[in-house]
Design an enzyme around this catalytic site. Structure first.
Site, PDB file in Angstrom:
ATOM      1  N   LYS A 115       2.482 -13.884   6.304  1.00 44.80           N
ATOM      2  CA  LYS A 115       2.590 -14.565   5.182  1.00 44.80           C
ATOM      3  C   LYS A 115       4.301 -15.210   5.256  1.00 44.80           C
ATOM      4  O   LYS A 115       4.692 -15.245   4.006  1.00 44.80           O
ATOM      5  CB  LYS A 115       2.425 -14.621   3.779  1.00 44.80           C
ATOM      6  N   TYR A 130       0.648  -1.002   0.091  1.00 46.04           N
ATOM      7  CA  TYR A 130       0.056  -0.283   0.100  1.00 46.04           C
ATOM      8  C   TYR A 130       0.836   1.179  -0.291  1.00 46.04           C
ATOM      9  O   TYR A 130       0.300   2.572  -0.041  1.00 46.04           O
ATOM     10  CB  TYR A 130      -0.716   0.019   1.286  1.00 46.04           C
ATOM     11  N   ASP A 159      -3.087 -17.811   5.349  1.00 43.74           N
ATOM     12  CA  ASP A 159      -4.190 -18.574   4.390  1.00 43.74           C
ATOM     13  C   ASP A 159      -4.662 -19.521   5.689  1.00 43.74           C
ATOM     14  O   ASP A 159      -6.444 -19.832   5.473  1.00 43.74           O
ATOM     15  CB  ASP A 159      -3.842 -19.348   3.670  1.00 43.74           C
ATOM     16  N   ASP A 188      -5.881  -6.073   4.733  1.00 46.59           N
ATOM     17  CA  ASP A 188      -7.738  -5.884   3.977  1.00 46.59           C
ATOM     18  C   ASP A 188      -8.477  -7.283   3.888  1.00 46.59           C
ATOM     19  O   ASP A 188      -9.971  -6.608   3.510  1.00 46.59           O
ATOM     20  CB  ASP A 188      -6.959  -5.228   2.749  1.00 46.59           C
TER      21      ASP A 188
END
Ligand code: NAI
Length: 430
Positions: free
Chosen positions: A229, A157, A295, A319
């Protein structure tokens, strides 16, 4: 950034020694936003004013000040985000806003991202809690009570992106080829690759993890999960996790128990000893710090949402996750958000959803998201009596199955209300 000349000092919210000082008649700026913005803003404002009046009988009152941003600003001033809007938000510290349009794949950069960046609103706070009466795909939606802290200023971002075929993208590709041949070799189609960068800093990671831990401790929550992640992006997402654990273990040693510690004990003394240590920490009321790959977190949120309590994560993960979590308790129409810098005190409270262009101007949007954001704002001001009235009014309205169009098809025996009627029902039920 300079501040606007103070209009009437006694009407300005101040932060002194890290504590908020709220006058009885504070000036609070608002941006009504694009698309459904004006109609949900009208509803939220009406509900807030009703609650403040009922709670304080005229002793307290919000003096609203409109600021321009988005389409309305562009039409009136030729600028999407006038400098005056930024200056006023700095001056008055707190603001509310409706959603703002961002073109996809071209055009101006996100105004929302610009506001968060300019004011360094590094925390995106998104509470996700089920309210009986709202539709949910879960069998036991009452198990959802998750508070998400999303880092709001870094990650992809940050906006460091270079268009495919541009001189800048080619310059970077050539740089990689010359200086980092191993990385260059990983580019599958170098000549047409667009390039984006993902900055994740230690300071940026630490301040959001610190905020989430302090909030979790203050609110007596049980666990804090660092979501990342890091298995794939070891030096960005993985570092976020490592810095998060290190901060928790160094600065909150007496109040937390980390799964990092659990692993060390398990390696040294076996799993049984580590489990005993964990049980002991839980019984002692310590905040359990653990981590989860993003995930897996999506899967967990749907199957065992009760396993997720307070969450802290990087910008893009946050987000995605916050919208998915919102879907568990009714969807975007009921997802509140706050963007806060806990050091300066600056904060913008907003609906988590976008401008919903397909339903704009029809008086059918669900205003609950902005209304719940107003609850967050009222609590931030310390006006808990008014916040409780708004929350209870909304709770009772939903429980009596009075709903807007987004909920109507999914709730049995529901009464369909327009945006403005929904606001009126809330006020009547306070
Ligand atoms: P969106 O959130 O506007 O809409 C997604 C879906 O949710 C649509 O089906 C919409 O009808 C529904 N929805 C959203 N809010 C609702 C409400 N209050 N009541 C009932 N249904 C509601 O997302 P989309 O379509 O991807 O984005 C539209 C525009 O909004 C884009 O320009 C986007 O950049 C911008 N946006 C702005 C945000 C902000 O200002 N914070 C956040 C997200 C998107």
């Amino acid at each position: 950034m300079p501040k606007l000349p103070s209009p009437v000092n006694e009407q300005i919210i101040q932060f002194i020694g890290g504590k908020i000082q709220v006058p009885d008649q504070p000036v609070i700026p608002y941006i009504e936003g694009d698309g459904v913005g004006p109609e949900i803003w009208r509803a939220a404002r009406q509900v807030m004013e009703g609650a403040v009046e009922l709670a304080y009988q005229g002793k307290r009152q919000i003096l609203w000040k409109e600021l321009l941003a988005g389409g309305k600003a562009f039409n009136l001033t030729g600028s999407w985000l006038p400098q005056e809007t930024l200056l006023a938000l700095k001056t008055y510290h707190i603001g509310m806003k409706g959603p703002l349009t961002t073109p996809i794949g071209e055009g101006i950069r996100s105004l929302n991202v610009a506001l968060r960046k300019e004011l360094d609103l590094y925390t995106s706070l998104r509470p996700v809690k089920y309210m009986p009466g709202a539709p949910s795909p879960l069998q036991k939606p009452e198990n959802v009570d998750i508070v998400l802290f999303r880092e709001n200023t870094e990650d992809v971002y940050a906006g460091i992106e270079f268009e495919s075929g541009s001189v800048d993208a080619q310059t970077l590709v050539t740089f990689l080829q010359e200086r980092f041949p191993d990385s260059y070799a990983r580019l599958r189609f170098p000549s047409s690759s667009a390039i984006g960068l993902k900055p994740i800093s230690r300071e940026g990671s630490e301040r959001i993890v610190r905020t989430a831990i302090e909030w979790a401790l203050h609110n007596h929550r049980k666990s804090l999960t660092i979501i990342h992640k890091g298995n794939i992006m070891k030096y960005t997402e993985g570092a976020f996790m490592k810095w998060g654990y290190a901060l928790a273990e160094n600065d909150f040693a007496e109040q937390i128990y980390s799964m990092h510690q659990w692993k060390e004990t398990a390696q040294k003394s076996g799993e049984a000893a580590a489990n005993l240590e964990l049980e002991y920490a839980k019984n002692a009321g310590r905040l359990i710090i653990r981590d989860m790959i993003v995930d897996a977190a999506f899967e967990r949120a749907i199957i065992h949402p009760q396993d997720l309590d307070v969450i802290v994560t990087t910008n893009l993960n946050g987000d995605y996750l916050s919208d998915a979590l919102a879907a568990l308790v009714g969807g975007l129409g009921i997802a509140p958000g706050a963007n806060i810098n806990f050091v300066t005190g600056d904060a913008i409270f907003e609906a988590a959803h976008g401008t919903a262009p397909a339903i704009a101007g029809k008086n059918i949007a669900n205003p609950s998201s902005l209304i719940l954001s107003s609850v967050l704002m009222l609590r931030y001001l310390g006006w808990n009596e008014a916040a409780n009235l708004v929350e209870n009014g909304l709770r009772k309205t939903l429980a009596s199955r009075h709903v807007t169009a987004d909920f109507y098809d999914q709730v049995k025996n529901a009464t369909l209300l327009s945006t403005s009627e929904f606001a009126e029902q809330i006020i009547q039920r306070m």
